[in-house]
Design a protein around this motif. Structure first.
Motif, PDB file in Angstrom:
ATOM      1  N   GLU A  85       0.796  -1.185   0.055  1.00 25.15           N
ATOM      2  CA  GLU A  85       0.040   0.074  -0.033  1.00 25.15           C
ATOM      3  C   GLU A  85       0.782   1.195   0.029  1.00 25.15           C
ATOM      4  O   GLU A  85       2.019   1.357   0.601  1.00 25.15           O
ATOM      5  N   PRO A  86       0.459   2.586  -0.459  1.00 32.41           N
ATOM      6  CA  PRO A  86      -0.963   2.426  -1.075  1.00 32.41           C
ATOM      7  C   PRO A  86      -1.108   2.146  -2.790  1.00 32.41           C
ATOM      8  O   PRO A  86      -0.091   1.926  -3.391  1.00 32.41           O
ATOM      9  N   GLN A  93      -3.511   8.472  -3.463  1.00 35.52           N
ATOM     10  CA  GLN A  93      -2.606   7.896  -2.727  1.00 35.52           C
ATOM     11  C   GLN A  93      -2.651   8.244  -1.091  1.00 35.52           C
ATOM     12  O   GLN A  93      -2.584   7.332  -0.255  1.00 35.52           O
TER      13      GLN A  93
END
Length: 239
Positions: A85-86, A93
């Motif tokens: 992630e992101p 993001q």
């Protein structure tokens, strides 16, 4: 005495690597937010959030890392901890998510690498491996942050190799696509954020994902073997 430090040791690939190193006679220091159950002999564990720069710096300065490595005849650092992630295109993001990913995937690995080399000065056999990814070598939509952080690890070992540090072998090693929590996160991502989602769903459904225990064992064999360090940027599937 053979000693190894493994980050993200409590789950997935890190647990597989740790198990194999213990079976190979290594004393292992595991760094993770959670503990790996079922192991006692040869394993020390430190509860540490590697995404917290201040906490990591304080731990390094405490001398615990250097104390663990004392009297080692061979020392290994496996920078395995990371996050995908992101997962989203640029613009969706988020500042906190980007910063945490860079801190965990890059800063923590570089901080530990520096501390490891300092603590093993004069040792004739010391080995540093970053667990990288094919995403560091090939761009994927929605993964710009992850791709950038893994590419950073690849380039870091290239620079370290050029330093010519005595007794130090280095590699940035891609493990392939493995059935871990990271893959579950990828499959749970909305297709609007990750256009390749169905491809990864298909890998799971077809049984094409690697087993973290067996891949971890292969990595441990390579990292402790004679060919480690011949190439600085590698892929376990090609070794």
């Amino acid at each position: 005495m053979k000693k190894a430090i493994v980050t993200g040791h409590s789950k997935g690939l890190g647990a597989g690597i740790t198990s194999a190193l213990l079976e190979g006679g290594y004393n292992v220091l595991g760094l993770s937010r959670s503990a790996l159950p079922g192991f006692a002999s040869g394993l020390e564990q430190v509860a540490l959030d590697l995404g917290d720069t201040a906490a990591l710096a304080d731990w390094v300065q405490s001398g615990e890392l250097a104390g663990f490595l004392e009297h080692a005849e061979r020392a290994v650092l496996v920078n395995n901890a990371g996050m995908v992630e992101p997962i989203a295109p640029l613009g969706r993001q988020g500042a906190a998510a980007i910063a945490r990913a860079v801190t965990l995937n890059v800063s923590a690995a570089l901080v530990l690498a520096d501390a490891f080399v300092a603590a093993t000065e004069g040792l004739a056999d010391r080995r540093l491996v970053h667990i990288s990814s094919g995403a560091g070598r090939h761009a994927y939509t929605g993964w710009s942050v992850y791709c950038a952080t893994k590419a950073a690890l690849d380039h870091h070992v290239r620079g370290v190799a050029d330093d010519g540090i005595a007794g130090l072998k280095v590699e940035s090693l891609a493990p392939g696509v493995i059935d871990t929590g990271m893959q579950a996160t990828i499959r749970a991502t909305p297709e609007d954020d990750f256009a390749l989602r169905e491809r990864f769903v298909g890998l799971k459904e077809s049984g094409a994902l690697g087993d973290p225990v067996s891949v971890g064992a292969r990595i441990a064999v390579h990292v402790t073997g004679e060919r480690f360090g011949e190439e600085t940027v590698t892929d376990i599937r090609e070794l």
